[in-house]
Write a protein that holds these residues in place. Structure first.
Motif, PDB file in Angstrom:
ATOM      1  N   ILE A  18       0.849  -1.195   0.000  1.00 56.98           N
ATOM      2  CA  ILE A  18       0.000   0.000   0.000  1.00 56.98           C
ATOM      3  C   ILE A  18       0.883   1.244   0.000  1.00 56.98           C
ATOM      4  O   ILE A  18       1.989   1.233   0.528  1.00 56.98           O
ATOM      5  CB  ILE A  18      -0.978   0.014   1.200  1.00 56.98           C
ATOM      6  N   VAL A  19       0.381   2.304  -0.608  1.00 61.31           N
ATOM      7  CA  VAL A  19       1.156   3.530  -0.724  1.00 61.31           C
ATOM      8  C   VAL A  19       0.254   4.740  -0.498  1.00 61.31           C
ATOM      9  O   VAL A  19      -0.916   4.724  -0.877  1.00 61.31           O
ATOM     10  CB  VAL A  19       1.859   3.603  -2.107  1.00 61.31           C
ATOM     11  N   SER A  24      -4.577   9.863   0.471  1.00 58.25           N
ATOM     12  CA  SER A  24      -5.369   8.644   0.369  1.00 58.25           C
ATOM     13  C   SER A  24      -4.409   7.463   0.373  1.00 58.25           C
ATOM     14  O   SER A  24      -3.210   7.624   0.174  1.00 58.25           O
ATOM     15  CB  SER A  24      -6.240   8.650  -0.891  1.00 58.25           C
ATOM     16  N   LEU A  25      -4.951   6.287   0.601  1.00 58.97           N
ATOM     17  CA  LEU A  25      -4.151   5.071   0.635  1.00 58.97           C
ATOM     18  C   LEU A  25      -4.538   4.225  -0.570  1.00 58.97           C
ATOM     19  O   LEU A  25      -5.716   3.906  -0.756  1.00 58.97           O
ATOM     20  CB  LEU A  25      -4.414   4.320   1.941  1.00 58.97           C
ATOM     21  N   ILE A  26      -3.549   3.884  -1.381  1.00 56.88           N
ATOM     22  CA  ILE A  26      -3.771   3.162  -2.628  1.00 56.88           C
ATOM     23  C   ILE A  26      -3.081   1.800  -2.540  1.00 56.88           C
ATOM     24  O   ILE A  26      -1.971   1.693  -2.015  1.00 56.88           O
ATOM     25  CB  ILE A  26      -3.185   3.953  -3.831  1.00 56.88           C
ATOM     26  N   THR A  27      -3.736   0.778  -3.084  1.00 58.75           N
ATOM     27  CA  THR A  27      -3.133  -0.544  -3.090  1.00 58.75           C
ATOM     28  C   THR A  27      -2.306  -0.751  -4.356  1.00 58.75           C
ATOM     29  O   THR A  27      -2.685  -0.308  -5.442  1.00 58.75           O
ATOM     30  CB  THR A  27      -4.182  -1.662  -2.955  1.00 58.75           C
ATOM     31  N   LYS A  28      -1.161  -1.412  -4.214  1.00 59.82           N
ATOM     32  CA  LYS A  28      -0.293  -1.715  -5.344  1.00 59.82           C
ATOM     33  C   LYS A  28      -0.577  -3.103  -5.917  1.00 59.82           C
ATOM     34  O   LYS A  28       0.094  -3.537  -6.833  1.00 59.82           O
ATOM     35  CB  LYS A  28       1.175  -1.613  -4.928  1.00 59.82           C
ATOM     36  N   GLN A  29      -1.584  -3.793  -5.349  1.00 62.08           N
ATOM     37  CA  GLN A  29      -1.956  -5.110  -5.866  1.00 62.08           C
ATOM     38  C   GLN A  29      -3.443  -5.340  -5.640  1.00 62.08           C
ATOM     39  O   GLN A  29      -4.068  -4.626  -4.858  1.00 62.08           O
ATOM     40  CB  GLN A  29      -1.139  -6.215  -5.187  1.00 62.08           C
ATOM     41  N   GLU A  61      -8.274   3.057  -4.370  1.00 65.89           N
ATOM     42  CA  GLU A  61      -8.142   3.689  -3.055  1.00 65.89           C
ATOM     43  C   GLU A  61      -8.803   2.799  -2.007  1.00 65.89           C
ATOM     44  O   GLU A  61      -9.882   2.261  -2.219  1.00 65.89           O
ATOM     45  CB  GLU A  61      -8.821   5.068  -3.024  1.00 65.89           C
ATOM     46  N   LEU A  62      -8.139   2.648  -0.860  1.00 62.45           N
ATOM     47  CA  LEU A  62      -8.687   1.869   0.242  1.00 62.45           C
ATOM     48  C   LEU A  62      -9.421   2.799   1.196  1.00 62.45           C
ATOM     49  O   LEU A  62      -8.979   3.922   1.449  1.00 62.45           O
ATOM     50  CB  LEU A  62      -7.558   1.136   0.986  1.00 62.45           C
TER      51      LEU A  62
END
Length: 164
Positions: free
Chosen positions: A7-8, A17-22, A91-92
């Motif tokens: 997560i990034v 915001s928190l974004i997933t890389k997978q 986005e999580l």
């Protein structure tokens, strides 16, 4: 346990915001909830994990609220879990009242969901009819029961006094 390197944090116009890389499947563990720094009061960088315990969550503090979230913060197992299938780059978000009894900094919700609660102030301020549609952590369910019991006790005292 799954690490936080999947997560990034994304910053755009000063909003994080928190974004997933997978991609994740429903029920899959995304990462652990950090518990290195504990507090007895909430702040905007903590998540409530018990009635009187809040943890600073580091990178997870960029998790935004949604009334139709894609992740669950499980404060008993101290993990973040996919509530539904999640695509890479998505986005999580989680439902803040699922962990927070009273928010340190309440705000107006702009998620656009058909079941939007409009004001995010904590579970204490929401009706049971709204809360029953969401995953709620044990400490929130316990605090809700305490509030209902106190209300019932207060009402019975009012009735007693009215009958005198």
């Amino acid at each position: 346990m799954v690490a936080m390197d999947t997560i990034v944090i994304k910053t755009e116009n000063k909003f994080r915001s928190l974004i997933t890389k997978q991609a994740y499947s429903k029920g899959e563990i995304i990462c652990e909830i950090p518990t290195e720094k504990l507090f007895d009061k909430a702040n905007r960088y903590t998540v409530q994990i018990a009635q009187d315990k809040h943890t600073e969550v580091g990178k997870l503090s960029a998790l935004n609220h949604s009334c139709d979230p894609n992740v669950i913060l499980d404060t008993e197992r101290l993990i973040m879990v996919a509530r539904r299938d999640i695509d890479k780059g998505e986005e999580l978000s989680f439902f803040y009242p699922s962990t927070e009894w009273e928010m340190d900094a309440p705000f107006i919700c702009l998620c656009g969901s058909s079941n939007c609660i409009h004001v995010v102030a904590g579970a204490r301020f929401l009706p049971l009819s709204t809360l029953e549609n969401h995953y709620l952590n044990r400490h929130i369910r316990e605090m809700m029961i305490q509030l209902l019991n106190n209300t019932e006790l207060h009402l019975s005292k009012l009735l007693e006094n009215a009958e005198k």
